[in-house]
Scaffold this active site. Sequence first.
Site, PDB file in Angstrom:
ATOM      1  N   GLU A  34      -8.461  -7.573 -11.207  1.00  0.00           N
ATOM      2  CA  GLU A  34      -9.425  -8.398 -10.927  1.00  0.00           C
ATOM      3  C   GLU A  34     -10.730  -7.961 -10.544  1.00  0.00           C
ATOM      4  OE1 GLU A  34      -6.993 -12.493  -9.567  1.00  0.00           O
ATOM      5  OE2 GLU A  34      -8.035 -11.375  -7.982  1.00  0.00           O
ATOM      6  N   GLY A  80      -3.811 -12.442  -3.601  1.00  0.00           N
ATOM      7  CA  GLY A  80      -3.407 -14.041  -3.677  1.00  0.00           C
ATOM      8  C   GLY A  80      -2.497 -14.265  -5.095  1.00  0.00           C
ATOM      9  N   HIS A  98      -3.465  -4.390  -9.495  1.00  0.00           N
ATOM     10  CA  HIS A  98      -2.002  -4.720  -8.852  1.00  0.00           C
ATOM     11  C   HIS A  98      -1.269  -4.212 -10.102  1.00  0.00           C
ATOM     12  CE1 HIS A  98       1.135  -7.347  -7.750  1.00  0.00           C
ATOM     13  NE2 HIS A  98       1.472  -6.151  -7.471  1.00  0.00           N
ATOM     14  N   HIS A 132       2.449  -8.407   1.615  1.00  0.00           N
ATOM     15  CA  HIS A 132       1.918  -7.772   0.534  1.00  0.00           C
ATOM     16  C   HIS A 132       1.140  -8.539  -0.566  1.00  0.00           C
ATOM     17  CE1 HIS A 132       4.890  -9.286  -1.893  1.00  0.00           C
ATOM     18  NE2 HIS A 132       4.848  -8.521  -2.922  1.00  0.00           N
ATOM     19  N   GLY A 133       1.339 -10.136  -0.270  1.00  0.00           N
ATOM     20  CA  GLY A 133       0.847 -10.988  -1.234  1.00  0.00           C
ATOM     21  C   GLY A 133       1.136 -12.452  -0.479  1.00  0.00           C
ATOM     22  N   ALA A 134       0.978 -13.421  -1.588  1.00  0.00           N
ATOM     23  CA  ALA A 134       1.216 -14.769  -1.266  1.00  0.00           C
ATOM     24  C   ALA A 134       2.698 -14.974  -1.072  1.00  0.00           C
ATOM     25  CB  ALA A 134       0.377 -15.407  -2.310  1.00  0.00           C
ATOM     26  N   ASN A 155       6.335  -1.082  -2.593  1.00  0.00           N
ATOM     27  CA  ASN A 155       7.854  -0.799  -2.903  1.00  0.00           C
ATOM     28  C   ASN A 155       8.425   0.520  -2.837  1.00  0.00           C
ATOM     29  OD1 ASN A 155       8.038  -3.578  -3.725  1.00  0.00           O
ATOM     30  ND2 ASN A 155       8.301  -3.270  -5.607  1.00  0.00           N
TER      31      ASN A 155
END
Length: 476
Positions: free
Chosen positions: A206, A374, A234, A399-401, A325
Amino acid sequence: MDPARFTRVDSTTWRVDPWGAMRVPAIIYADENLIRDMDDKVYDQAVNVATLPGIVQASYAMPDAHWGYGFPIGGVAAFDPDRGGVVSAGGVGFDISCGVRTMLTGLSVRDILPVQKSLADSLYHQIPAGVGSRGAITLDASEMDAMLTGGARWAIEQGWGEARDLELIEEEGCMDGAQPESVSERAKERQRREMGTLGSGNHYFEIQAVAAIYDRPVADVFGLAQDEVVVTIHCGSRGLGHQIGTEYLREMLTAAKEAGIELPDRELACAPINSEVGQRYLGAMRAAINCALANREILGHYARRIFAHFFSNCDLRLLFDVSHNTCKVEPHVVEGRRRDLFVHRKGATRAFGPGNESLPAVLRPVGQPVLIGGSMGTASYVLVGRSTSEAKAFSSACHGAGRALSRHAALKQWSGRQTVDDLAEAGILIRSPSMRGVAEEAPGAYKDVGAVVAAAELAGLARRVAQLRPLICIKG
């Protein structure tokens, strides 16, 4: 999930006291809305993890937690090898060392907008993405082992990166203790053409703009400024990590039985840390961490090359690269004593606070950047680790949404083509080889990342530094 199943400790801490075979409590960090929206399997899996031998302090789940394989995604657990502790492939995940890297461009939004479409097309054509995607790099047997041993350092030695990046990568770009000989030939073959590729699922490349600054002193240390543009990548260890996870889970079922470990769920297959299988898995997993670190370094190199074509004076500098992870040996204070523990983080990010000796000198005064992705088309966040996170969850954060709906359910609700068109109207350009993949990753399939971040902040896991909004997203 029914909050009545928990003892509510405070506004963001929910506890399950030990019962049955549980050795320690299970603790979930979330506000009441997030708890209610979590599937019941998060409760079940957090409780199951708490039954494993040698677990220390508690089984934890982050605010973005959802059902996973064995451990919940968003699960954190630490094990003491001196107390019969185990290592679990399900506690690491199949995409070993899946993680995030953010790079500073020094450009502003007004620099990007005139070339937004051309830049999006160039990134899409030059960043291999999607299921089974292959890149221009092909590794022979000796090169594969060198990569699995050297990580990002190997990539830089090959000309795919810059040495200045290393101090700003977790483990300084290379995980010690990797054992390429513990990685099967099948796993290596799957990775032979996949270096420098993005993969599929929720992986992305992104271009983002800094939309808000919440902590200016820390943002200044990180190099973040209002309306400036960053690149966020990512991805993880691709086919190699998945193959390692698949193979060792089978072995661990046998190893657990031989060690007399009663598993509440076959997916919690594990092996004693000090066993032959446990040590081989750790060596293979560390090799996969190096694979992911090398992969993100190569993708960062591609980003520099593409941006140099559009902006002659652009200098992409690494903010940080962190995995979510992993299982790592870390010193933590438990019951007043400093102990080396094997900390599993599955869909959870390391979040060291200020002063941690593992951080580079430039970041040590403020703490570690915590990079929170996100869902596609929504905000992402940069957080900073807090000292309180050490006692809360072994210095871990979300770690995220986190998914709210399965991919199958998302396909029933959203069209990939319509999602791309809707986001384009909002000024966000999506490029992907798969409209099915876009539908599976539609923004509505995920939790509200703002609510997740707010819960993590209230729980003392990390603190908000900046919000990022997407301009371009390359999806697998």
